[in-house]
Scaffold this motif. Structure first.
Motif: not given
Lengths: 217, 645
Positions: A54, A136, A85-89
């Motif tokens: 980000r 995941l 934080h977890i952000e998989t896009r």
């Protein structure tokens, strides 16, 4: 090792740079947004880019998108993604290609793990944060269409996804390396992944397990 | 048109001259003439001037109307007949006037001509002779009959009681019959005109009817008074005033100022009063008779009892009679009010919607283009019954509806006369309840829309606020704490003392714990995984769940408010299932159906959640985005929470 740090939080960037320098790496550039990342990566050709997912200008997944663009320009450029934080896009595709890692930022507080991941990714390996793997690879995430892995296989797969070698996994689970190999073969078989000798098979396994089809699989 | 006016003017001028001459003759006869010419009548004779004067007024106000000349002719006819009679009387005296023997010869039969004034007025009112041969025949018949009677009676002795001799008798009888037929025809003409006439004609005819109806009543009163011994001219004064003043005055009003008063009301009240008077007199007489004959008590008791009974019955009798009479005399108003009252009843019973009031009023006042607009507090200007703005064009006819001193609405009319306005006002007054209810409902609807809008603004603001708070926690606090941790790491790097290193390591671990705690807090505020969609966030929830959690999620539109609410509802319901229901397995299903999102959380726990128990927060959360929450929880049979958003 020549490292480029792309991170918009000045405090964090300085801390990270200092840690990397103290670990004996050369920080060739420190940038605060995605455009600067592209420009200075082209200019300095680092051995590794550490990229916050980000970042400005849009404060969205700009870092991840820039990383993907860089990989297109310079195939195989090692990239270590960081996020709060977890952000998989926009991230999963990248992970399947190797020489890529994805860690949560708090991993820097576990300095050994972090520097280990830096080394692995720079060497063309992969690294996934255990938290991300946990999120995941939830046993409840599967649909009926995917084969059910045994709890032990899942454990092995998770560690493999984090980037550990069979030896590392064996050490952590306190079993023999042969047992780990057996479990991994079971995983590959159940997921239908060809037994080709690529170093990214493990991450591929995780991604297949998550229901995503990586390129060429 | 001008020719008509000029002709009418000439008729009037001629009449006026004739009246002046005749009046002069009568007065001269009374003053100078022989004894036997009755002087008392002359005060009454002045009344003849009234119709002539009124005729002049009508001529001024409505030059083309035949009513003006007809009124003048009415006065002329009566006064001329009297002049001829008075002139004839001088023949019998000591100094007969010139030509008085001719007048005396004609005099006995001249009286029917007096009626010809009325006859003409009735036939011509209000717009000239009605078309058609019948009415022409009637118009000719009247004067013909008068002429026949006049000839038949010419030269006879006015004091003689027997029939004239020879051929004169049948001629007189035929003449009288024809006169009756002609008068009947004239009355029929009025009736036909009323039946076929337009609204204005009817209105005008009502005036004339009111006055004409008073004539027989006054005549009857005169007879009674004469019986009681009052001298003729005084006794008949009322009757003459009725015929010479009341009727012409009513005719004048009908032509010039038909909107002056509510004539229908006037008629029905007058008739009702008369009928009540007659009925109560009858009642009085009956009671007196019954008590007098049956009980044979003292007569004072009878009268007192009769007064008492009559007084008791007077008011209800009047109201009842008034109702009956208005039904007959002003049918339109009665029908209109009945329709409106029926509608009000239906609204009260819930059989009709108050918003139909506009249609009902249109039908009731027979004005299909009428519009009802309302003033609703908080909305500028007038609105129609659907709440749409409905400005009133300037110059439109309308009646204003008011409560206390505030205007609540306006009934815009397309057909306007003062009678129409009066009817519309009455209809609107009768329909006050539905109008007021419609108005209140509009107001309520506007208020509800306001509340809904402001609530969804609030929810949107809360969602935004959560997102910002979460960002602040991640980008601000968490980064700072991480930076501290890294500085500590750096510090440790430079330390050589193992004790100090261990100390710093434990500080770093504390920092790491703080970061995890911060993330947990931020997650509670708004899970960042929601950025990846509801499915990702719910799967994350599942991965943290201590009991198996099945998640099936349909694709949702990218609406942050919807997704956040759905997630928070699911998270809260799932947490309840763990904490309170001792569930072994929980399932979350999110479906899209018909533009709405259905979030269903089922567990296999102990169930038995009361309807209001601890779900208030969930309820409010769902209601805040205009959704509904349903909880089914039989004891021992698990719990199903369904939110439709």
């Amino acid at each position: 090792m020549r490292v480029l740090v792309a991170e918009d939080s000045v405090l964090f960037r300085e801390g990270l740079t200092r840690l990397l320098r103290e670990a004996g790496h050369e920080v060739v550039a420190e940038v605060g947004d995605a455009d600067a990342l592209m420009a200075s990566a082209r200019a300095t050709r680092p051995d590794l880019c550490v990229v916050d997912i980000r970042m400005p200008p849009r404060m969205d997944s700009d870092g991840a998108l820039a990383a993907r663009a860089l990989r297109q320009e310079v195939p195989g450029l090692p990239i270590l993604l960081l996020s709060q934080h977890i952000e998989t896009r926009h991230v999963l595709d990248l992970l399947t290609e190797g020489a890529c890692g994805y860690l949560l930022k708090d991993r820097v507080l576990h300095l050994e793990d972090f520097l280990d991941a830096v080394r692995r990714v720079a060497a063309g390996g992969s690294a996934l944060d255990p938290e991300i793997v946990k999120a995941l690879v939830s046993p409840l995430r599967d649909g009926p269409r995917l084969p059910m892995l045994s709890p032990r296989e899942l454990e092995v797969l998770s560690l493999a996804a984090e980037g550990h070698s069979n030896a590392g996994i064996a050490r952590r689970l306190v079993v023999s390396e042969r047992t780990v190999e057996t479990h991994m073969r079971g995983v590959f078989f159940k997921l239908g992944i060809a037994d080709a000798d690529t170093s990214h098979r493990r991450v591929t396994a995780v991604l297949v397990y998550l229901g995503r089809t990586p390129p060429g699989a | 048109m001008r020719a008509v006016t000029r002709a009418a003017g000439r008729v009037w001028v001629g009449s006026a001259t004739l009246v002046a001459v005749a009046a002069a003759v009568v007065i001269a006869a009374a003053v100078l003439g022989p004894a036997g010419v009755v002087a008392e009548w002359e005060a009454v004779g002045a009344l003849d001037l009234v119709p002539v004067a009124l005729g002049w007024l009508v001529l001024r106000g409505a030059p083309t109307s035949p009513v003006g000349p007809a009124l003048a002719w009415m006065g002329t006819a009566t006064v001329t007949v009297r002049a001829v009679e008075v002139w004839g009387l001088t023949a019998a005296g000591p100094g007969p006037w010139w030509g008085s023997h001719v007048a005396a010869f004609v005099g006995p039969g001249v009286w029917p001509w007096q009626l010809m004034g009325f006859f003409a007025l009735v036939l011509l009112f209000p717009k000239g002779l009605a078309p058609g041969r019948v009415w022409l025949a009637v118009a000719v018949l009247g004067p013909a009959a008068a002429l026949m009677i006049n000839i038949a009676l010419a030269g006879s002795d006015p004091r003689a009681q027997e029939m004239p001799a020879g051929w004169r008798t049948p001629m007189l009888l035929v003449g009288l019959l024809l006169l009756l037929v002609a008068l009947g025809g004239a009355v029929a003409c009025l009736v036909v005109r009323f039946r076929r006439g337009d609204e204005l004609t009817r209105l005008q005819l009502r005036w004339v009817l009111l006055a004409a109806a008073s004539v027989p009543v006054l005549l009857a009163v005169s007879w009674v008074v004469v019986d009681l011994g009052v001298p003729g001219p005084i006794a008949y004064g009322g009757f003459l005033i009725g015929i010479l003043v009341l009727v012409p005055a009513a005719v004048t009003l009908a032509v010039l100022r038909h909107d002056l008063l509510d004539i229908e009301q006037l008629i029905s009240s007058t008739v009702a009063v008369l009928l009540t008077a007659v009925a109560s007199a009858g009642l009085f007489a009956t009671v007196v008779w019954v008590l007098g004959s049956g009980l044979a008590g003292p007569s004072g008791l009878g009268a007192t009892a009769a007064s008492f009974v009559t007084a008791l019955c007077l008011l209800p009798l009047y109201h009842r009679l008034h109702g009956v009479v208005s039904r007959v005399t002003d049918r339109e108003r009665t029908v209109m009010l009945a329709a409106v009252r029926e509608f009000v009843e239906q609204v009260r019973d819930g059989a009709a919607a108050p918003e139909q009031v506009e249609d009902v009023l249109r039908v009731a006042i027979a004005d299909p283009g009428a519009r009802l607009t309302l003033v609703v507090p908080g909305t500028p200007g007038h609105v129609d019954l659907r709440g749409e703005p409905a400005p009133i064009a300037t110059g439109t006819e309308h009646v204003s509806l008011r409560t206390h001193d505030a205007e609540v609405g306006v009934l815009v009319l397309t057909r306007a006369s003062s009678r129409r306005r009066r009817l519309a006002t009455e209809a609107a007054r009768a329909a006050r309840l539905p109008i007021e209810v419609s108005r209140l409902r509009l107001e309520l609807r506007a208020a509800l829309e306001d509340v809904t809008a402001s609530r969804s603004r609030l929810v949107a603001a809360v969602v935004d606020e959560r997102r910002r708070l979460e960002q602040d926690l991640h980008d601000g606090a968490q980064q700072s704490v991480l930076a501290i941790g890294m500085r500590l790491q750096s510090l440790r790097h430079r330390l050589t003392d193992p004790l100090l290193q261990a100390e710093v390591d434990s500080a770093v671990r504390a920092v790491a714990d703080s970061v995890v705690e911060l993330r947990r807090i931020a997650h509670g505020v708004r899970p960042r995984r929601l950025d990846d969609g509801l499915a990702a966030a719910l799967h994350e929830l599942a991965s943290d769940s201590p009991v198996p959690l099945d998640v099936v999620v349909a694709d949702l539109p990218p609406d942050d408010m919807l997704v956040t609410t759905a997630y928070l509802v699911a998270a809260e319901a799932v947490a309840n299932a763990w904490k309170h229901a001792r569930a072994q397995r929980v399932a979350v299903t999110v479906q899209r159906c018909g533009g709405r999102t259905r979030v269903e959380i089922t567990d296999d726990g102990i169930g038995g959640v009361g309807p209001a128990a601890s779900l208030t927060a969930l309820h409010d959360r769902v209601a805040s985005v205009g959704g509904e929450l349903d909880v089914v929880s039989p004891v021992g049979g698990g719990t199903r929470v369904t939110a439709v958003i």
